[in-house]
Enzyme design. Structure first.
Site, PDB file in Angstrom:
ATOM      1  N   CYS A  50       0.836  -1.214   0.000  1.00  0.00           N
ATOM      2  CA  CYS A  50       0.000   0.000   0.000  1.00  0.00           C
ATOM      3  C   CYS A  50       0.864   1.255   0.000  1.00  0.00           C
ATOM      4  O   CYS A  50       1.744   1.418   0.838  1.00  0.00           O
ATOM      5  CB  CYS A  50      -0.889  -0.011   1.241  1.00  0.00           C
ATOM      6  N   CYS A  53       0.334   3.327   3.495  1.00  0.00           N
ATOM      7  CA  CYS A  53       0.707   2.831   4.817  1.00  0.00           C
ATOM      8  C   CYS A  53       2.000   3.484   5.307  1.00  0.00           C
ATOM      9  O   CYS A  53       2.865   3.848   4.497  1.00  0.00           O
ATOM     10  CB  CYS A  53       0.873   1.301   4.782  1.00  0.00           C
ATOM     11  N   HIS A 114      -4.375   0.353   7.994  1.00  0.00           N
ATOM     12  CA  HIS A 114      -4.873   0.091   6.634  1.00  0.00           C
ATOM     13  C   HIS A 114      -6.292  -0.469   6.611  1.00  0.00           C
ATOM     14  O   HIS A 114      -7.027  -0.283   5.647  1.00  0.00           O
ATOM     15  CB  HIS A 114      -3.908  -0.902   5.968  1.00  0.00           C
ATOM     16  N   ASN A 154     -13.538   9.317  -1.664  1.00  0.00           N
ATOM     17  CA  ASN A 154     -14.142   8.246  -2.463  1.00  0.00           C
ATOM     18  C   ASN A 154     -13.904   6.966  -1.710  1.00  0.00           C
ATOM     19  O   ASN A 154     -12.760   6.598  -1.478  1.00  0.00           O
ATOM     20  CB  ASN A 154     -13.441   8.098  -3.819  1.00  0.00           C
ATOM     21  N   SER A 162      -8.972   3.795  -5.525  1.00  0.00           N
ATOM     22  CA  SER A 162      -7.905   2.908  -5.971  1.00  0.00           C
ATOM     23  C   SER A 162      -7.249   2.176  -4.809  1.00  0.00           C
ATOM     24  O   SER A 162      -6.487   1.245  -5.006  1.00  0.00           O
ATOM     25  CB  SER A 162      -6.856   3.717  -6.744  1.00  0.00           C
ATOM     26  N   HIS A 165      -7.046   1.931   1.868  1.00  0.00           N
ATOM     27  CA  HIS A 165      -6.493   2.633   3.036  1.00  0.00           C
ATOM     28  C   HIS A 165      -7.352   3.870   3.337  1.00  0.00           C
ATOM     29  O   HIS A 165      -7.686   4.615   2.424  1.00  0.00           O
ATOM     30  CB  HIS A 165      -5.039   3.046   2.766  1.00  0.00           C
ATOM     31  N   HIS A 167      -8.470   7.204   3.550  1.00  0.00           N
ATOM     32  CA  HIS A 167      -7.881   8.482   3.127  1.00  0.00           C
ATOM     33  C   HIS A 167      -8.887   9.293   2.319  1.00  0.00           C
ATOM     34  O   HIS A 167      -9.865   8.755   1.802  1.00  0.00           O
ATOM     35  CB  HIS A 167      -6.625   8.241   2.273  1.00  0.00           C
ATOM     36  N   GLN A 169      -9.197  13.211  -0.156  1.00  0.00           N
ATOM     37  CA  GLN A 169      -8.430  14.114  -1.000  1.00  0.00           C
ATOM     38  C   GLN A 169      -8.877  15.550  -0.802  1.00  0.00           C
ATOM     39  O   GLN A 169     -10.002  15.810  -0.384  1.00  0.00           O
ATOM     40  CB  GLN A 169      -8.607  13.729  -2.466  1.00  0.00           C
TER      41      GLN A 169
HETATM   42 ZN   LIG Z   1      -2.399   1.134   3.668  1.00  0.00          ZN
END
Ligand SMILES: [Zn+2]
Ligand SMILES: [Zn+2]
Ligand SMILES: [Zn+2]
Length: 348
Positions: A50, A53, A114, A154, A162, A165, A167, A169
């Site tokens: 990843c 990570c 993760h 997203n 994609s 993990h 996250h 934007q």
């Molecule tokens: Zn990750």
């Protein structure tokens, strides 16, 4: 109310100044279309492959620090760039218009683990993310050439994420993008016409009926809007009139983290899946103008319709005519209200 009948009708979205077609009877039709993959929460806390990570190398060559809470960096594959090599050449036709588009795109990791999602993070962990969002809005928005800061997430492969993990934007742009531009104009017109804030008025209407309210706390309400397009679309609205996250008090930031956790948990529990969505905040443009009309809110647009694997498609009439939905916003709100706020897949 007549519109609660199981007959087709259209509803007005005052925030986008557009209609939505509601066809409740269509949910009875047999489904022979695509069935997607059920998304289980990821089991691994650390994935050596990843790029988000802690300690891992990203494609651009940079190495992530061993971060233990949140982590922000400039997107290695940004859709917008801060520096452009001069202006584009004129095309010679008024129908072929282009403008340079500057921007700055960042990635914000919500947590080093993760396997987590907002739903499975604790409220204090989400509060750290709220603080980071507020800080990014303030810092990026204070740059003299940034006119809008779009914070979004997203979630899930179905929405094109994609990487699982946790996250989000942050795309900040030298112009106000179309969606917030349309909503800013609608809110401005409503304020000019009535002397009132559109979303303050709308929230009062919804809280009076309660029909579409999913959950609330002292500072935020979560509701399926009257004009929702996506099956389980919701609007998160601050109870106090404010334009952007830096204006939130500490207590209000805790309250925002609280409703985000409770909402995403209900989402996951609805079909016992890691519920996919696109979510994002609409805040005042940072174009250095005054925006008394702007009322801070978040939209959640989840694609799932009738199970963990059957999604709604925006095709046909919706691409060519107008958006359309099957289940009514009232029944979507009822189903979300019936979900537990204890996650079906707890953390150890
Ligand atoms: Zn990750
Ligand atoms: Zn307001
Ligand atoms: Zn909005």
């Amino acid at each position: 109310m007549e519109t609660k009948d199981q007959y087709p009708h259209r509803r007005w979205n005052p925030l986008r100044q557009a209609w939505v077609l509601v066809s409740p009877h269509r949910t009875q039709r047999p489904w022979q279309g695509e069935v997607g993959q059920k998304a289980a929460p990821s089991g691994v806390s650390y994935d050596p492959e990843c790029y988000l990570c802690p300690g891992n190398k990203r494609a651009g060559g940079a190495v992530n620090p061993q971060y233990d809470s949140i982590f922000t960096f400039v997107n290695d594959y940004a859709a917008l760039l801060p520096d452009l090599p001069g202006t584009s050449a004129a095309s010679g036709s008024p129908l072929l218009i282009a403008e340079p588009a500057r921007g700055l795109c960042k990635v914000l990791c919500f947590h080093p683990d993760h396997s987590l999602t907002l739903a499975r993070m604790t409220q204090p962990e989400i509060r750290r993310v709220v603080d980071a969002w507020a800080k990014e809005y303030e810092e990026l928005g204070s740059l003299d050439w940034i006119e809008y800061v779009q914070i979004f997430e997203n979630r899930g492969a179905m929405m094109g994420a994609s990487n699982p993990h946790p996250h989000g934007q942050i795309w900040s742009t030298g112009f106000v993008p179309d969606e917030p531009a349309v909503e800013t104009r609608a809110q401005r017109e409503y304020l000019d016409r009535t002397g009132l804030c559109l979303l303050c008025s709308y929230l009062a209407t919804e809280r009076a009926s309660g029909e579409r309210v999913v959950l609330e706390n002292d500072h935020f309400a979560v509701l399926v809007p009257w004009w929702a397009v996506w099956p389980f679309e919701v609007l998160v609205v601050s109870k106090r009139h404010l334009g952007a996250m830096p204006e939130l008090t500490g207590i209000e930031r805790d309250a925002l983290a609280d409703v985000l956790k409770r909402l995403t948990t209900r989402y996951d529990n609805l079909f016992e899946t890691s519920f996919p969505y696109t979510m994002g905040f609409h805040q005042n443009p940072t174009d250095k103008e005054k925006h008394p009309e702007g009322h801070f809110h978040a939209h959640f647009y989840p694609p799932l319709l009738r199970s963990a694997t059957v999604r709604k498609f925006m095709v046909g009439f919706e691409m060519l005519g107008m958006p359309q939905r099957d289940i009514t916003p009232e029944s979507a709100a009822e189903r979300l209200r019936a979900c537990y706020e204890q996650h079906f897949w707890p953390r150890d």
